[in-house]
Design a protein around this motif. Structure first.
Motif, PDB file in Angstrom:
ATOM      1  N   HIS A  71      -3.520   6.277  -7.141  1.00 48.25           N
ATOM      2  CA  HIS A  71      -3.670   6.345  -8.599  1.00 48.25           C
ATOM      3  C   HIS A  71      -3.602   4.957  -9.227  1.00 48.25           C
ATOM      4  CE1 HIS A  71      -3.408   8.230 -12.579  1.00 48.25           C
ATOM      5  NE2 HIS A  71      -2.457   7.358 -12.855  1.00 48.25           N
ATOM      6  N   ARG A  72      -2.687   4.142  -8.752  1.00 44.39           N
ATOM      7  CA  ARG A  72      -2.510   2.797  -9.316  1.00 44.39           C
ATOM      8  C   ARG A  72      -3.767   1.957  -9.147  1.00 44.39           C
ATOM      9  NH1 ARG A  72       2.626  -0.544  -7.316  1.00 44.39           N
ATOM     10  NH2 ARG A  72       3.696   0.905  -8.724  1.00 44.39           N
ATOM     11  N   HIS A  73      -4.530   2.220  -8.077  1.00 48.93           N
ATOM     12  CA  HIS A  73      -5.743   1.431  -7.813  1.00 48.93           C
ATOM     13  C   HIS A  73      -7.019   2.169  -8.223  1.00 48.93           C
ATOM     14  CE1 HIS A  73      -2.775  -0.554  -5.127  1.00 48.93           C
ATOM     15  NE2 HIS A  73      -3.422  -1.639  -5.537  1.00 48.93           N
ATOM     16  N   GLY A  74      -6.855   3.202  -9.046  1.00 47.84           N
ATOM     17  CA  GLY A  74      -8.011   3.877  -9.611  1.00 47.84           C
ATOM     18  C   GLY A  74      -8.703   4.861  -8.686  1.00 47.84           C
ATOM     19  N   ILE A  75      -8.070   5.187  -7.550  1.00 48.32           N
ATOM     20  CA  ILE A  75      -8.658   6.173  -6.631  1.00 48.32           C
ATOM     21  C   ILE A  75      -8.119   7.544  -7.020  1.00 48.32           C
ATOM     22  CG2 ILE A  75      -8.967   6.846  -4.202  1.00 48.32           C
ATOM     23  CD1 ILE A  75      -8.253   3.962  -3.445  1.00 48.32           C
ATOM     24  N   THR A  76      -8.819   8.227  -7.886  1.00 51.77           N
ATOM     25  CA  THR A  76      -8.328   9.507  -8.412  1.00 51.77           C
ATOM     26  C   THR A  76      -9.100  10.714  -7.884  1.00 51.77           C
ATOM     27  OG1 THR A  76      -9.749   9.289 -10.369  1.00 51.77           O
ATOM     28  CG2 THR A  76      -7.498   8.433 -10.539  1.00 51.77           C
ATOM     29  N   ASN A  77     -10.286  10.485  -7.352  1.00 56.29           N
ATOM     30  CA  ASN A  77     -11.110  11.592  -6.859  1.00 56.29           C
ATOM     31  C   ASN A  77     -11.159  11.529  -5.336  1.00 56.29           C
ATOM     32  OD1 ASN A  77     -12.799  13.825  -6.875  1.00 56.29           O
ATOM     33  ND2 ASN A  77     -14.659  12.578  -7.065  1.00 56.29           N
ATOM     34  N   ILE A  78     -10.186  12.180  -4.667  1.00 53.58           N
ATOM     35  CA  ILE A  78     -10.108  12.129  -3.215  1.00 53.58           C
ATOM     36  C   ILE A  78     -11.072  13.154  -2.618  1.00 53.58           C
ATOM     37  CG2 ILE A  78      -8.583  12.264  -1.216  1.00 53.58           C
ATOM     38  CD1 ILE A  78      -6.239  11.783  -2.987  1.00 53.58           C
ATOM     39  N   GLU A  79     -11.965  12.683  -1.761  1.00 54.77           N
ATOM     40  CA  GLU A  79     -12.950  13.572  -1.135  1.00 54.77           C
ATOM     41  C   GLU A  79     -12.749  13.671   0.378  1.00 54.77           C
ATOM     42  OE1 GLU A  79     -15.231  15.426  -2.455  1.00 54.77           O
ATOM     43  OE2 GLU A  79     -15.238  14.768  -4.539  1.00 54.77           O
ATOM     44  N   THR A  80     -12.162  12.651   0.995  1.00 57.58           N
ATOM     45  CA  THR A  80     -12.064  12.622   2.454  1.00 57.58           C
ATOM     46  C   THR A  80     -10.636  12.339   2.907  1.00 57.58           C
ATOM     47  OG1 THR A  80     -12.469  10.240   2.643  1.00 57.58           O
ATOM     48  CG2 THR A  80     -14.403  11.687   2.573  1.00 57.58           C
ATOM     49  N   SER A  81     -10.373  12.653   4.172  1.00 55.29           N
ATOM     50  CA  SER A  81      -9.067  12.368   4.757  1.00 55.29           C
ATOM     51  C   SER A  81      -8.806  10.870   4.810  1.00 55.29           C
ATOM     52  CB  SER A  81      -8.990  12.952   6.179  1.00 55.29           C
ATOM     53  OG  SER A  81      -8.979  14.358   6.140  1.00 55.29           O
ATOM     54  N   ARG A  82      -9.863  10.087   5.004  1.00 57.04           N
ATOM     55  CA  ARG A  82      -9.689   8.636   5.066  1.00 57.04           C
ATOM     56  C   ARG A  82      -9.110   8.101   3.753  1.00 57.04           C
ATOM     57  NH1 ARG A  82     -11.437   5.127   8.634  1.00 57.04           N
ATOM     58  NH2 ARG A  82     -12.855   6.657   9.559  1.00 57.04           N
ATOM     59  N   GLN A  83      -9.585   8.641   2.626  1.00 59.76           N
ATOM     60  CA  GLN A  83      -9.056   8.210   1.333  1.00 59.76           C
ATOM     61  C   GLN A  83      -7.586   8.596   1.197  1.00 59.76           C
ATOM     62  OE1 GLN A  83     -12.244  10.243  -0.908  1.00 59.76           O
ATOM     63  NE2 GLN A  83     -12.509   8.317  -2.026  1.00 59.76           N
ATOM     64  N   ALA A  84      -7.250   9.823   1.629  1.00 54.64           N
ATOM     65  CA  ALA A  84      -5.864  10.272   1.546  1.00 54.64           C
ATOM     66  C   ALA A  84      -4.966   9.449   2.454  1.00 54.64           C
ATOM     67  CB  ALA A  84      -5.776  11.749   1.925  1.00 54.64           C
ATOM     68  N   ALA A  85      -5.481   9.041   3.611  1.00 56.40           N
ATOM     69  CA  ALA A  85      -4.691   8.256   4.564  1.00 56.40           C
ATOM     70  C   ALA A  85      -4.359   6.874   4.022  1.00 56.40           C
ATOM     71  CB  ALA A  85      -5.451   8.132   5.881  1.00 56.40           C
ATOM     72  N   GLU A  86      -5.159   6.385   3.088  1.00 57.49           N
ATOM     73  CA  GLU A  86      -4.933   5.051   2.526  1.00 57.49           C
ATOM     74  C   GLU A  86      -3.550   4.937   1.874  1.00 57.49           C
ATOM     75  OE1 GLU A  86      -6.810   2.101   2.482  1.00 57.49           O
ATOM     76  OE2 GLU A  86      -7.774   3.190   4.113  1.00 57.49           O
ATOM     77  N   ALA A  87      -2.988   6.062   1.468  1.00 61.77           N
ATOM     78  CA  ALA A  87      -1.662   6.024   0.827  1.00 61.77           C
ATOM     79  C   ALA A  87      -0.598   5.471   1.768  1.00 61.77           C
ATOM     80  CB  ALA A  87      -1.266   7.422   0.365  1.00 61.77           C
ATOM     81  N   LEU A  88      -0.811   5.605   3.085  1.00 62.90           N
ATOM     82  CA  LEU A  88       0.188   5.148   4.060  1.00 62.90           C
ATOM     83  C   LEU A  88      -0.066   3.719   4.544  1.00 62.90           C
ATOM     84  CD1 LEU A  88       0.512   8.396   6.209  1.00 62.90           C
ATOM     85  CD2 LEU A  88       2.181   7.484   4.591  1.00 62.90           C
ATOM     86  N   ARG A  89      -1.099   3.066   4.024  1.00 63.02           N
ATOM     87  CA  ARG A  89      -1.438   1.722   4.497  1.00 63.02           C
ATOM     88  C   ARG A  89      -0.315   0.700   4.282  1.00 63.02           C
ATOM     89  NH1 ARG A  89      -5.525  -0.740   6.648  1.00 63.02           N
ATOM     90  NH2 ARG A  89      -6.755   1.164   6.598  1.00 63.02           N
ATOM     91  N   PRO A  90       0.424   0.729   3.171  1.00 59.42           N
ATOM     92  CA  PRO A  90       1.512  -0.251   3.022  1.00 59.42           C
ATOM     93  C   PRO A  90       2.548  -0.191   4.141  1.00 59.42           C
ATOM     94  CG  PRO A  90       1.041   0.790   0.920  1.00 59.42           C
ATOM     95  CD  PRO A  90       0.254   1.541   1.952  1.00 59.42           C
ATOM     96  N   LEU A  91       2.713   0.963   4.765  1.00 59.16           N
ATOM     97  CA  LEU A  91       3.662   1.099   5.876  1.00 59.16           C
ATOM     98  C   LEU A  91       2.984   0.875   7.220  1.00 59.16           C
ATOM     99  CD1 LEU A  91       6.319   2.028   7.289  1.00 59.16           C
ATOM    100  CD2 LEU A  91       5.451   4.377   7.103  1.00 59.16           C
ATOM    101  N   ALA A  92       1.860   1.562   7.435  1.00 57.48           N
ATOM    102  CA  ALA A  92       1.269   1.609   8.775  1.00 57.48           C
ATOM    103  C   ALA A  92       0.095   0.655   8.974  1.00 57.48           C
ATOM    104  CB  ALA A  92       0.821   3.036   9.078  1.00 57.48           C
TER     105      ALA A  92
END
Length: 423
Positions: free
Chosen positions: A268-289
């Motif tokens: 949300h902070r980076h303007g990604i509000t329309n999630i269509e794929t698992s790859r987009q959802a996985a981006e939420a864990l990038r700061p950790l993984a």
């Protein structure tokens, strides 16, 4: 010669020995549909609905414990108990509605798991759907569910990566705490739809049937094969199950809270509000993984999917078996409970078939949560009727406080659904 005193298990060991169906139900509640729903809520609405995690925990706990109490006290599953309160035809339509909702959920869960697996392996997602569906159905019939759940719970622990990620990002905790403890009501159709989806994926119809039926299975495992042997429950047994349900629902809502928070702070902070794929959802864990975010997301999604799908197909099978008095149970051999397992297989095959519609897995997962949110309050009315019947409940009906809380839950869910349609 003095007898050596028996060694008493420590508190830590006694605590974990008390955990059972409540924890399994709590883990299954954070299924792929739940992960997708919470991710979409966080991406679209930021932290504005964080307060729902605080509210849904006691509501979910009361509902699940009421279902557990019905199973423990009556010695019957929820379907059997409802059949004694109303006409079989009404229960049949309820079982059909549950089968439809669960099958759509199974299809969405399989598509979500396959989408994540395809992202990681490069194998076509349609092939992954068939592999997952057939494999899970076979394991459900061949093995005891608890054997599967014990292994998959460890994969489900990867969901706690969202908790760690939230702390790594370092949010403005003052603003986060404000949105946690100061509710802000949705202001438009989309926001109300998100609220209905949250309620539907935390207070899910399939878990009502699953919880009560597993209480019966637990008693059968203790040798109480006859209904007369299962009637009534001791105060200690009820107390242990209340603890079990409380712990399971607590961790379920903790995971919910941090998935919403993490996706709000990243997507949300980076303007990604329309999630269509698992790859987009996985981006939420990038700061950790980092580059392993997709791997971590996939492991978590597959783990909870393998936990949830037998629960979905099994709860529908329990509902039909209790409507028509079939022999039932995931611990029964296939030849001894063919109609019961036929529902499991039928639901799984339909779920696999739904993948051919090529609906976005993330959207499908979200809308199954909305469907559950519409179906749940009607079932809650029936559950309240059973839990309040002193004769059916063997003189051990649910307390007035729990009945009031579950009644409020039904009203809240009816109200949220109505607001979604009106707006």
């Amino acid at each position: 010669m003095s007898r050596k005193p028996l060694h008493k298990p420590g508190r830590f060991r006694r605590f974990f020995s008390a955990l059972g169906p409540g924890v399994t139900a709590g883990a299954a509640d954070d299924d792929p549909s739940g992960i997708a729903t919470y991710s979409i809520v966080g991406a679209q609405l930021g932290t504005s609905l964080l307060w729902t995690a605080l509210i849904t925990w006691p509501l979910m706990a009361c509902v699940q414990f009421m279902c557990a109490r019905i199973g423990m006290v009556t010695g019957m599953g929820l379907g059997d108990a409802l059949r004694r309160k109303g006409p079989r035809s009404l229960l049949f339509f309820g079982a059909v509605a549950l089968l439809i909702a669960n099958t759509i959920n199974v299809g969405a869960d399989l598509s979500g798991m396959a989408d994540a697996a395809a992202m990681l392996t490069g194998i076509n997602s349609h092939i992954c759907v068939v592999i997952f569906g057939v494999g899970i159905a076979f394991a459900t019939i061949q093995f005891r569910y608890h054997q599967i759940a014990l292994i998959m719970k460890w994969l489900a622990l990867t969901l706690f990566a969202y908790v760690i990620t939230a702390f790594i990002i370092g949010p403005d905790w003052r603003a986060v705490l404000h949105d946690t403890f100061v509710p802000s009501l949705p202001s438009n159709h989309n926001a109300w739809q998100n609220l209905v989806a949250i309620l539907g994926t935390t207070i899910s119809p399939y878990l009502f049937f699953w919880q009560s039926s597993q209480e019966v299975e637990e008693q059968k495992a203790m040798g109480r094969r006859m209904l007369a042997d299962r009637l009534g429950a001791s105060r200690r047994e009820l107390g242990l199950r209340e603890l079990d349900v409380g712990v399971g629902t607590f961790f379920s809502n903790i995971v919910m809270y941090f998935i919403i928070l993490t996706t709000a702070l990243t997507l949300h902070r980076h303007g990604i509000t329309n999630i269509e794929t698992s790859r987009q959802a996985a981006e939420a864990l990038r700061p950790l993984a980092g580059d392993f975010a997709s791997t971590l997301y996939t492991l978590g999604l597959i783990g909870v999917g393998i936990l949830a799908i037998p629960t979905l197909t099994g709860s529908a099978a329990y509902a039909f078996a209790e409507t028509f008095s079939w022999r039932e149970g995931l611990d029964e051999p296939f030849r001894g409970a063919i109609p019961f397992y036929a529902v499991v297989i039928f639901s799984t095959l339909l779920g696999i078939g739904l993948d051919a519609l090529n609906i976005s897995p993330l959207k499908a997962l979200f809308y199954t949560a909305v469907i559950n949110g519409l179906l749940a309050p009607f079932l809650l009315v029936g559950i309240l009727a059973v839990a309040s019947d002193r004769n059916l409940m063997q003189g051990q009906p649910s307390s007035w406080l729990s009945r009031i809380v579950v009644g409020i839950t039904a009203l809240v869910m009816f109200g949220a659904a109505a607001a979604m349609f009106i707006l």
